[in-house]
Motif scaffolding. Structure first.
Motif, mmCIF file in Angstrom:
data_model
loop_
_atom_site.group_PDB
_atom_site.id
_atom_site.type_symbol
_atom_site.label_atom_id
_atom_site.label_comp_id
_atom_site.label_asym_id
_atom_site.label_seq_id
_atom_site.Cartn_x
_atom_site.Cartn_y
_atom_site.Cartn_z
ATOM 1 N N ASP A 109 0.848 -1.200 0.000
ATOM 2 C CA ASP A 109 0.000 0.000 0.000
ATOM 3 C C ASP A 109 0.882 1.247 0.000
ATOM 4 O O ASP A 109 2.128 1.161 0.027
ATOM 5 C CB ASP A 109 -0.965 -0.017 1.196
ATOM 6 C CG ASP A 109 -0.265 -0.009 2.550
ATOM 7 O OD1 ASP A 109 0.933 0.345 2.599
ATOM 8 O OD2 ASP A 109 -0.925 -0.363 3.554
ATOM 9 N N ASN A 110 0.245 2.392 -0.020
ATOM 10 C CA ASN A 110 0.989 3.648 -0.123
ATOM 11 C C ASN A 110 1.819 3.947 1.131
ATOM 12 O O ASN A 110 2.717 4.795 1.094
ATOM 13 C CB ASN A 110 0.022 4.799 -0.393
ATOM 14 C CG ASN A 110 -0.545 4.720 -1.814
ATOM 15 O OD1 ASN A 110 0.148 4.266 -2.733
ATOM 16 N ND2 ASN A 110 -1.802 5.135 -1.973
ATOM 17 N N ALA A 111 1.499 3.252 2.233
ATOM 18 C CA ALA A 111 2.272 3.451 3.458
ATOM 19 C C ALA A 111 3.465 2.518 3.523
ATOM 20 O O ALA A 111 4.219 2.515 4.499
ATOM 21 C CB ALA A 111 1.378 3.243 4.684
ATOM 22 N N GLY A 112 3.611 1.672 2.492
ATOM 23 C CA GLY A 112 4.748 0.750 2.459
ATOM 24 C C GLY A 112 4.482 -0.594 3.085
ATOM 25 O O GLY A 112 5.409 -1.388 3.251
ATOM 26 N N ASN A 113 3.265 -0.809 3.482
ATOM 27 C CA ASN A 113 2.946 -2.122 4.059
ATOM 28 C C ASN A 113 2.807 -3.156 2.936
ATOM 29 O O ASN A 113 2.145 -2.885 1.925
ATOM 30 C CB ASN A 113 1.644 -2.051 4.866
ATOM 31 C CG ASN A 113 1.749 -1.048 6.014
ATOM 32 O OD1 ASN A 113 2.637 -1.169 6.873
ATOM 33 N ND2 ASN A 113 0.860 -0.053 6.025
ATOM 34 N N ALA A 114 3.396 -4.300 3.096
ATOM 35 C CA ALA A 114 3.346 -5.358 2.080
ATOM 36 C C ALA A 114 2.649 -6.579 2.638
ATOM 37 O O ALA A 114 2.835 -6.936 3.801
ATOM 38 C CB ALA A 114 4.754 -5.725 1.615
ATOM 39 N N GLU A 115 1.842 -7.137 1.781
ATOM 40 C CA GLU A 115 1.177 -8.384 2.198
ATOM 41 C C GLU A 115 2.147 -9.547 2.072
ATOM 42 O O GLU A 115 3.185 -9.448 1.412
ATOM 43 C CB GLU A 115 -0.055 -8.635 1.332
ATOM 44 C CG GLU A 115 0.269 -9.022 -0.101
ATOM 45 C CD GLU A 115 -0.947 -9.493 -0.872
ATOM 46 O OE1 GLU A 115 -1.834 -10.094 -0.259
ATOM 47 O OE2 GLU A 115 -0.972 -9.286 -2.103
ATOM 48 N N PRO A 116 1.827 -10.674 2.677
ATOM 49 C CA PRO A 116 2.674 -11.871 2.512
ATOM 50 C C PRO A 116 2.753 -12.262 1.021
ATOM 51 O O PRO A 116 1.829 -12.045 0.245
ATOM 52 C CB PRO A 116 1.955 -12.935 3.333
ATOM 53 C CG PRO A 116 1.154 -12.154 4.322
ATOM 54 C CD PRO A 116 0.727 -10.901 3.628
ATOM 55 N N VAL A 117 3.864 -12.852 0.660
ATOM 56 C CA VAL A 117 4.061 -13.262 -0.738
ATOM 57 C C VAL A 117 3.121 -14.417 -1.076
ATOM 58 O O VAL A 117 3.001 -15.387 -0.333
ATOM 59 C CB VAL A 117 5.513 -13.686 -0.972
ATOM 60 C CG1 VAL A 117 5.695 -14.221 -2.401
ATOM 61 C CG2 VAL A 117 6.448 -12.511 -0.722
ATOM 62 N N ASN A 118 2.471 -14.247 -2.205
ATOM 63 C CA ASN A 118 1.604 -15.304 -2.744
ATOM 64 C C ASN A 118 2.308 -15.956 -3.954
ATOM 65 O O ASN A 118 3.122 -15.326 -4.644
ATOM 66 C CB ASN A 118 0.265 -14.732 -3.203
ATOM 67 C CG ASN A 118 -0.488 -14.069 -2.052
ATOM 68 O OD1 ASN A 118 -0.997 -14.748 -1.179
ATOM 69 N ND2 ASN A 118 -0.548 -12.735 -2.063
ATOM 70 N N THR A 119 1.965 -17.207 -4.228
ATOM 71 C CA THR A 119 2.544 -17.894 -5.404
ATOM 72 C C THR A 119 1.436 -18.588 -6.192
ATOM 73 O O THR A 119 0.402 -18.972 -5.632
ATOM 74 C CB THR A 119 3.575 -18.941 -4.987
ATOM 75 O OG1 THR A 119 2.950 -19.928 -4.152
ATOM 76 C CG2 THR A 119 4.754 -18.312 -4.249
ATOM 77 N N VAL A 120 1.699 -18.739 -7.478
ATOM 78 C CA VAL A 120 0.771 -19.453 -8.354
ATOM 79 C C VAL A 120 1.590 -20.166 -9.439
ATOM 80 O O VAL A 120 2.593 -19.633 -9.920
ATOM 81 C CB VAL A 120 -0.251 -18.481 -8.992
ATOM 82 C CG1 VAL A 120 0.419 -17.478 -9.907
ATOM 83 C CG2 VAL A 120 -1.322 -19.275 -9.758
#
Length: 266
Positions: A18-29
């Motif tokens: 997000d714009n605050a620099g928060n990153a979600e956990p890495v997803n894979t496919v």
């Protein structure tokens, strides 16, 4: 985007920030891709000859193979077997086939089929020979062959043939082959007698006859092949008073026109 060429599979990682620099956990496919069409080949049954012709109905079968790592061939969408059951034009008949892989890529192939099921034609004729009598030849006979084929064309036409044997119905046989392997044959029959008959004076059984005596000569003859046509005797010589040397000549002619003589003196 990343272009995906050829075939392969990979794992793609992704996440959002997000714009605050928060990153979600890495997803894979997991991702598989295939943009290469299958390779399509064909076989003809029976196989054509070296001149690419068939002399009977032909079954065309298409087979497909996908590249290593590809999605695999969709067997239900490969062109089914087809039979060519009629003669084709000289250039042949093109049979088109196609196949798909499981990714929907389409491959194609073309089989050209050439079919000639009709035998060629051949005729023979006597082009040289000494013709005697009653249709008999009295020397060697040369036979010439003429060949034709309306579709694939003549592959083999026999050379001229010399018949040199004696007897009735001496035969020369020739065979023509077209480019598809169809064959036909023809026979020419000729009567040949190159041998003179055997003539013999009969009825003259003494070398010397007394005045007032005379033989009754006749002609006998045999012939091995065409048979005797005529046999006659003629007497010449001697004096008016009935004495002197006489010559008897037997002349035999066979049905082919060959002539032979035999002579006896008394």
């Amino acid at each position: 985007g990343v272009p995906l060429d050829g075939t392969g599979n990979a794992t793609v990682s992704f996440f959002a920030v997000d714009n605050a620099g928060n990153a979600e956990p890495v997803n894979t496919v997991g991702l598989k891709w295939d943009n290469i069409a299958p390779t399509v080949t064909h076989t003809l049954t029976p196989a054509p000859n070296a001149d690419e012709w068939n002399s009977s109905d032909v079954t065309v079968r298409f087979d497909a193979e996908d590249d290593d790592g590809g999605s695999g061939v969709d067997a239900s969408r490969t062109t089914p077997d087809a039979t060519v059951s009629a003669e084709t034009a000289f250039a042949g008949l093109d049979v088109l086939g196609e196949a798909f892989d499981l990714a929907g890529n389409r491959g194609t192939d073309k089989a050209t089929v050439k079919v000639d099921e009709t035998a060629p034609t051949i005729t023979g004729e006597v082009v040289a020979g000494r013709l005697g009598q009653n249709g008999w030849y009295t020397g060697p006979v040369t036979v010439h062959w003429t060949c034709s084929d309306a579709l694939s064309g003549v592959k083999v036409c026999p050379r001229g043939e010399v018949v040199n044997s004696n007897g009735a119905a001496q035969k020369a046989t020739g065979e023509v082959v077209d480019a598809a392997g169809n064959t036909a044959s023809a026979t020419v029959s000729v009567d040949i007698d190159q041998v003179k008959p055997a003539a013999k004076v009969a009825g003259v059984d003494k070398a010397i006859y007394a005045l007032g005596e005379k033989p009754s000569p006749t002609c006998t003859a045999t012939d091995e092949h065409s048979g005797v046509a005529s046999c006659s005797v003629a007497t010449t010589g001697g004096n008016a008073n009935g004495v002197g040397e006489y010559t008897v000549t037997a002349t035999a002619t066979d049905k082919a026109g060959n002539t032979a003589t035999d002579t006896v003196k008394y």
